[in-house]
Motif scaffolding. Structure first.
Motif, mmCIF file in Angstrom:
data_model
loop_
_atom_site.group_PDB
_atom_site.id
_atom_site.type_symbol
_atom_site.label_atom_id
_atom_site.label_comp_id
_atom_site.label_asym_id
_atom_site.label_seq_id
_atom_site.Cartn_x
_atom_site.Cartn_y
_atom_site.Cartn_z
ATOM 1 N N LYS A 192 -56.253 -4.515 -78.789
ATOM 2 C CA LYS A 192 -57.604 -5.105 -78.759
ATOM 3 C C LYS A 192 -58.411 -4.594 -77.568
ATOM 4 N N GLU A 193 -57.723 -3.997 -76.600
ATOM 5 C CA GLU A 193 -58.405 -3.415 -75.442
ATOM 6 C C GLU A 193 -59.109 -2.116 -75.860
ATOM 7 N N ASP A 194 -60.055 -1.671 -75.041
ATOM 8 C CA ASP A 194 -60.759 -0.416 -75.342
ATOM 9 C C ASP A 194 -59.876 0.805 -75.102
ATOM 10 N N TYR A 195 -58.976 0.675 -74.152
ATOM 11 C CA TYR A 195 -58.104 1.802 -73.835
ATOM 12 C C TYR A 195 -56.818 1.296 -73.199
ATOM 13 N N LEU A 196 -55.805 2.152 -73.206
ATOM 14 C CA LEU A 196 -54.555 1.915 -72.491
ATOM 15 C C LEU A 196 -54.367 3.083 -71.521
ATOM 16 N N THR A 197 -53.625 2.840 -70.463
ATOM 17 C CA THR A 197 -53.408 3.900 -69.471
ATOM 18 C C THR A 197 -51.926 4.218 -69.354
ATOM 19 N N VAL A 198 -51.598 5.486 -69.523
ATOM 20 C CA VAL A 198 -50.230 5.959 -69.292
ATOM 21 C C VAL A 198 -50.163 6.449 -67.850
ATOM 22 N N VAL A 199 -49.261 5.869 -67.075
ATOM 23 C CA VAL A 199 -49.120 6.216 -65.658
ATOM 24 C C VAL A 199 -47.751 6.855 -65.439
ATOM 25 N N ILE A 200 -47.760 8.054 -64.863
ATOM 26 C CA ILE A 200 -46.512 8.779 -64.581
ATOM 27 C C ILE A 200 -46.329 8.836 -63.069
ATOM 28 N N GLY A 201 -45.268 8.219 -62.592
ATOM 29 C CA GLY A 201 -44.988 8.234 -61.160
ATOM 30 C C GLY A 201 -44.545 9.609 -60.692
ATOM 31 N N ASP A 202 -44.611 9.834 -59.386
ATOM 32 C CA ASP A 202 -44.218 11.120 -58.815
ATOM 33 C C ASP A 202 -42.719 11.343 -59.001
ATOM 34 N N LEU A 203 -42.360 12.496 -59.511
ATOM 35 C CA LEU A 203 -40.957 12.840 -59.775
ATOM 36 C C LEU A 203 -40.417 13.845 -58.760
ATOM 37 N N GLY A 204 -40.975 13.801 -57.559
ATOM 38 C CA GLY A 204 -40.574 14.787 -56.558
ATOM 39 C C GLY A 204 -41.425 16.030 -56.637
ATOM 40 N N THR A 205 -42.546 15.931 -57.365
ATOM 41 C CA THR A 205 -43.439 17.068 -57.554
ATOM 42 C C THR A 205 -44.611 17.047 -56.566
ATOM 43 N N TYR A 206 -44.721 15.983 -55.787
ATOM 44 C CA TYR A 206 -45.821 15.802 -54.833
ATOM 45 C C TYR A 206 -47.183 15.833 -55.523
ATOM 46 N N THR A 207 -47.213 15.260 -56.715
ATOM 47 C CA THR A 207 -48.465 15.175 -57.469
ATOM 48 C C THR A 207 -49.065 13.777 -57.374
ATOM 49 N N GLY A 208 -48.312 12.829 -56.809
ATOM 50 C CA GLY A 208 -48.758 11.441 -56.832
ATOM 51 C C GLY A 208 -48.698 10.915 -58.260
ATOM 52 N N GLU A 209 -49.287 9.748 -58.479
ATOM 53 C CA GLU A 209 -49.338 9.202 -59.834
ATOM 54 C C GLU A 209 -50.298 10.016 -60.694
ATOM 55 N N VAL A 210 -49.870 10.300 -61.911
ATOM 56 C CA VAL A 210 -50.725 10.998 -62.880
ATOM 57 C C VAL A 210 -51.077 9.995 -63.975
ATOM 58 N N LYS A 211 -52.376 9.865 -64.280
ATOM 59 C CA LYS A 211 -52.822 8.854 -65.240
ATOM 60 C C LYS A 211 -53.580 9.484 -66.401
ATOM 61 N N PHE A 212 -53.317 8.961 -67.595
ATOM 62 C CA PHE A 212 -54.043 9.359 -68.795
ATOM 63 C C PHE A 212 -54.602 8.105 -69.464
ATOM 64 N N LYS A 213 -55.903 8.099 -69.751
ATOM 65 C CA LYS A 213 -56.520 6.997 -70.484
ATOM 66 C C LYS A 213 -56.500 7.317 -71.969
ATOM 67 N N VAL A 214 -55.945 6.398 -72.768
ATOM 68 C CA VAL A 214 -55.846 6.597 -74.211
ATOM 69 C C VAL A 214 -56.722 5.564 -74.913
ATOM 70 N N PRO A 215 -57.834 5.974 -75.545
ATOM 71 C CA PRO A 215 -58.666 5.019 -76.284
ATOM 72 C C PRO A 215 -57.884 4.398 -77.443
ATOM 73 N N THR A 216 -57.885 3.089 -77.537
ATOM 74 C CA THR A 216 -57.106 2.428 -78.596
ATOM 75 C C THR A 216 -57.684 2.704 -79.979
ATOM 76 N N GLN A 217 -58.958 3.071 -80.057
ATOM 77 C CA GLN A 217 -59.563 3.384 -81.355
ATOM 78 C C GLN A 217 -58.838 4.553 -82.020
ATOM 79 N N LEU A 218 -58.337 5.495 -81.212
ATOM 80 C CA LEU A 218 -57.589 6.632 -81.753
ATOM 81 C C LEU A 218 -56.301 6.175 -82.417
ATOM 82 N N ILE A 219 -55.688 5.137 -81.854
ATOM 83 C CA ILE A 219 -54.430 4.616 -82.402
ATOM 84 C C ILE A 219 -54.705 3.800 -83.659
#
Length: 199
Positions: free
Chosen positions: A164-191
């Protein structure tokens, strides 16, 4: 507006928003087009991250293989549409994480353990209110350097409250890559209007 006309309007709206394809290959071509929103890519600190939402019919087609029994299609759709599937690929210079990230044998062993058993602590699916959708399972196939990225499939329940939300966020924690958290916004309308295959 009469109830009948309203129903026709809704059906027309839904049919316009949900695409159907003649084959698995045609659907994949559509999904891989970044303009459609089902696949998103980021490059951070030299690492490539790609997230793709896999609609129900992709899983159905994989299990069906070459048969197109209508009853089996309906059974498989009922089985897979209870869940959300996200494929996450990570790599650097067209190589898997294990080939480029660990600096020694100890780091290599720690990363193998993290990828095989600990990704539930690193990858999260969140609502805008930061509610977390429980991870049910993930699949990490070891490819032993034979592919150009580390790829894994994450499975979540298809929770209508979250959709029912407009979007969901996939958050990927740092895996030793020194990238920090990586985030992707996924619009729920696509699902909710995910594309299908004409089996």
């Amino acid at each position: 507006m009469s109830r009948f006309l309203w129903g026709i309007t809704i059906l027309f709206f839904l049919s316009c928003n949900s695409k159907s394809f003649s084959s698995k290959e045609a659907l994949w071509q559509f999904l891989k087009d970044e303009d459609q929103g089902y696949v998103q890519s980021k490059n951070i600190n030299g690492y490539d991250f790609t997230l793709i939402y896999k609609p129900t019919d992709v899983l159905v087609a994989q299990e069906l293989q070459d048969t197109e029994d209508k009853k089996q299609v309906a059974t498989l759709r009922a089985k897979y549409q209870k869940y959300l599937y996200f494929n996450l690929s990570m790599g650097k210079n067209n190589k898997e994480l294990l080939s480029v990230t660990p600096k020694n044998r100890q780091e290599f062993g720690a990363m193998v353990n993290q990828l095989a058993f600990g990704m539930g602590e690193k990858v999260h699916l969140l609502s805008p209110q930061k509610d977390t959708l429980e991870l049910l399972d993930y699949v990490y196939p070891r490819m032993y350097g034979m592919t150009n990225s580390t790829s894994m499939l994450f499975v979540y329940p298809r929770d209508e409250k979250f959709l029912k939300e407009d979007y969901l966020t996939v958050v990927i924690g740092d895996l030793g890559t020194y990238t920090g958290e990586v985030k992707f916004k996924v619009p729920t309308q696509l699902i909710k209007n995910e594309p299908t295959i004409q089996f």
